[in-house]
Design a protein around this motif. Sequence first.
Motif, PDB file in Angstrom:
ATOM      1  N   VAL A 100       0.831  -1.209   0.000  1.00  0.00           N
ATOM      2  CA  VAL A 100       0.000   0.000   0.000  1.00  0.00           C
ATOM      3  C   VAL A 100       0.865   1.259   0.000  1.00  0.00           C
ATOM      4  CG1 VAL A 100      -1.508   1.393   1.485  1.00  0.00           C
ATOM      5  CG2 VAL A 100      -2.116  -0.960   0.967  1.00  0.00           C
ATOM      6  N   LEU A 101       1.909   1.285   0.832  1.00  0.00           N
ATOM      7  CA  LEU A 101       2.779   2.468   0.889  1.00  0.00           C
ATOM      8  C   LEU A 101       3.506   2.683  -0.432  1.00  0.00           C
ATOM      9  CD1 LEU A 101       4.436   2.200   4.430  1.00  0.00           C
ATOM     10  CD2 LEU A 101       2.598   3.725   3.713  1.00  0.00           C
ATOM     11  N   GLU A 163      12.790  -1.204  15.543  1.00  0.00           N
ATOM     12  CA  GLU A 163      12.646  -0.287  16.677  1.00  0.00           C
ATOM     13  C   GLU A 163      11.229   0.255  16.832  1.00  0.00           C
ATOM     14  OE1 GLU A 163      17.019   1.816  16.652  1.00  0.00           O
ATOM     15  OE2 GLU A 163      15.623   2.312  15.023  1.00  0.00           O
ATOM     16  N   ALA A 164      10.432   0.197  15.752  1.00  0.00           N
ATOM     17  CA  ALA A 164       9.058   0.715  15.793  1.00  0.00           C
ATOM     18  C   ALA A 164       8.199  -0.085  14.823  1.00  0.00           C
ATOM     19  CB  ALA A 164       9.030   2.196  15.431  1.00  0.00           C
ATOM     20  N   VAL A 165       6.930  -0.280  15.194  1.00  0.00           N
ATOM     21  CA  VAL A 165       6.004  -1.058  14.374  1.00  0.00           C
ATOM     22  C   VAL A 165       4.705  -0.279  14.214  1.00  0.00           C
ATOM     23  CG1 VAL A 165       4.740  -3.226  14.124  1.00  0.00           C
ATOM     24  CG2 VAL A 165       6.965  -3.220  15.255  1.00  0.00           C
ATOM     25  N   ALA A 166       4.215  -0.218  12.961  1.00  0.00           N
ATOM     26  CA  ALA A 166       2.896   0.361  12.684  1.00  0.00           C
ATOM     27  C   ALA A 166       1.963  -0.777  12.284  1.00  0.00           C
ATOM     28  CB  ALA A 166       2.999   1.391  11.564  1.00  0.00           C
ATOM     29  N   SER A 212      -0.059   5.411   5.928  1.00  0.00           N
ATOM     30  CA  SER A 212       1.028   6.393   5.906  1.00  0.00           C
ATOM     31  C   SER A 212       1.108   7.151   7.220  1.00  0.00           C
ATOM     32  CB  SER A 212       0.831   7.372   4.745  1.00  0.00           C
ATOM     33  OG  SER A 212       1.828   8.364   4.737  1.00  0.00           O
ATOM     34  N   THR A 213      -0.036   7.565   7.757  1.00  0.00           N
ATOM     35  CA  THR A 213      -0.054   8.314   9.014  1.00  0.00           C
ATOM     36  C   THR A 213       0.507   7.480  10.158  1.00  0.00           C
ATOM     37  OG1 THR A 213      -2.000   9.553   8.265  1.00  0.00           O
ATOM     38  CG2 THR A 213      -1.527   9.568  10.627  1.00  0.00           C
ATOM     39  N   TYR A 334       5.130  12.528   2.501  1.00  0.00           N
ATOM     40  CA  TYR A 334       4.399  11.440   3.137  1.00  0.00           C
ATOM     41  C   TYR A 334       3.077  11.969   3.691  1.00  0.00           C
ATOM     42  CZ  TYR A 334       9.087   9.485   2.866  1.00  0.00           C
ATOM     43  OH  TYR A 334      10.304   9.061   2.419  1.00  0.00           O
ATOM     44  N   PRO A 335       1.939  11.452   3.222  1.00  0.00           N
ATOM     45  CA  PRO A 335       0.648  11.945   3.697  1.00  0.00           C
ATOM     46  C   PRO A 335       0.445  11.685   5.189  1.00  0.00           C
ATOM     47  CG  PRO A 335       0.388  10.697   1.663  1.00  0.00           C
ATOM     48  CD  PRO A 335       1.796  10.467   2.139  1.00  0.00           C
ATOM     49  N   VAL A 336      -0.153  12.661   5.838  1.00  0.00           N
ATOM     50  CA  VAL A 336      -0.472  12.570   7.258  1.00  0.00           C
ATOM     51  C   VAL A 336      -1.913  13.020   7.440  1.00  0.00           C
ATOM     52  CG1 VAL A 336       0.003  13.533   9.534  1.00  0.00           C
ATOM     53  CG2 VAL A 336       1.899  12.890   8.057  1.00  0.00           C
TER      54      VAL A 336
END
Length: 687
Positions: A100-101, A163-166, A212-213, A334-336
């Motif tokens: 998707v990204l 280090e980070a997960v969405a 994306s957000t 990058y859309p937010v």
Amino acid sequence: MLPSSDPRSGWRVGADIGGTFTDVIALGPAGQVVPMKVLSTPPDYGTGVVTATTSVLETAEAAPAEVVAMLHGTTVATNAILEMNGARTAVVTTRGFRDVLELGRLRRPVLYDLSWVKPVPLARRRHRHELAQRITADGRLDPPADAGEVRALAARLRADGIEAVAVCLLNSYVRADEERRVAELLRAELPGVYVTASVDISPQPQEFERTSTATVNAYVGPTVHGYLTRLEAGLRAEGVHAPLLVMQSSGGLLDAASVAHRPVQIIESGPAAGVTAARQLARVLDLPAVVAFDMGGTTAKASLIEHGEPFVSADYEVGGGMNVARGLGSGAGYPVRTPSVDIAEVGSGGGSIIALDPAGGLHVGPASAGSRPGPACYGQGGELPTLTDANVTLGYLSPESLAGGRVAIHPDLAVKALSPVAEQLGRDVPDTARGAYEVAVSSMTTAVKAVTSERGRDPRDSVMVAFGGAGPLYAAELAKELGIATVLVPVHPGLFSSLGLLVADTELQEVAPYRADRALGDEFAVLTAKVSAELGEDAVIERMLDMRYRGQRFELRIRLDSGELTEELLAAARARFHAEHERTYGRAGDDELVELVNLRVRGTLPSPVSIEDVLRLPPDTVRPPAARECRFTATVSTPVVRRGDLGQDPIAGPMIVEDMDATTLVPPGALVHRDRFHNIVITWSAA
């Protein structure tokens, strides 16, 4: 814990980080206003905040324990994206939606630029993982996520050094509990890893924007969390134990703990603080339309305020050069999807580098010398010419020092840096410097038009409020270029964003997608309860609807009247939507075409400080020289005065007005005076 609501109970400190300077203003219990401006300290910007805070308290002869509120605007989240040094981030999604990204939207910032390359996703493809689960459009689990599969995935993420997960599951906005369950399983298996569930950041339709957000939130999360933790520890070590509140992109403050959970909300933290101050000034002066123009060391920004309210966008982009919140220019970043004051930005600031392109054209920015090494005239090792060097050469800036004497100026180094560019152009150095000044002005018109003309507003109907360390130097010429008749330069213009922190409300927003099978009143009640639980029952509640016409992809945000949610109240909202759509896009449709997309609730706790409390004439600590030779179309002997020297009777330019934190340029052909709130008022003749 929120700060005391009584402004007389102690000192309130507002600290704003810029690319070049860190600005602090302290407001005392007896109304004392103490400004402080120091060079920023990259990469550890928090050190500059702590240093500036202790310095301003020493100047004010106040004890650290007397601080009751520490208010902060920061660029740390933005910098993490611009410098691409955020966390090593993974995305967990539904099977079939790994890319998707990568796919994104069919948007290009420049339609015919064949050299343009899409932004690289913040989570690399090998770090994007799929689960064999699915949430259907009506909220059924077909099938639910398997806990064993999630635990196995966690082991792989641990081995990859993530280090980070969405976590961004398909249709999770209609079944938030399933996505939160997956996120909790990952947190349990990955202690110390920053885990974000998209429904806790942006529970809205449109898979790409939501993913994306959440990815941006995860990418900057560890950086922001670490920064705020170190900053609070540094302040405590100096004896400042007051609550730390951070400016959000929407223009309201929120406690540091909540910000660390949703750092994507502070991407535009610093610029929003300046707009907040301009908004309060517009209300005091009863100005129907204001263009807030903020120019610092790295960028120039513009925002439109109508009837005391700035435009707040539901969508914007970060990391794509100029911040574009709408239209065909999007696609570069990058859309937010979080609320943000609608700000247009260009890479022209005091530290912007002057250079020639291969064809010999003169350009200013977007590359910047920042604070280290800074402009060549600072004498800190910088060798490339910047706008600040040009302004020194033109005579607009003091040839001795800036920031109340804290930054020494070396005019010979400015001339030396500009000389190679002048030689290539075949012009003298002052002529080259003036050319760079005019190129910068032309560039800045793009930002102002993005928030006025592109919204169906005529900039000539506005008053410009200019601030930032470099804004007052360029505002008059920029206003003339746009046909704006009046420019206001408020007190403490170089620290105006810090001033905005002092007068900003504490704010929290909650959003939910519109569901036709659920009563609007009940949904608004749930959102209101969330906001009130966080801010308290004293919060002022506003309800809003995101609305569009059937077939559109973009919405307009419309405020609902207070009271019971009757059909008459909804009809009034639809009428506002039609009017705003026609004003913005030149056409309107029928009620039958209107769709509700999202419900929003905003809660605010009004600031105990009004802008009138801080609109005081700063003390004149240094007597400037009587005149300087300044280059316009020709070299002119130009009076140099202090703000306090101006009266209520207009005086013809050219003139330079020197404050501790900024310099205001009044060009030939303009008039200048000081109003009752000590604003410098520059006007252009209608002729």
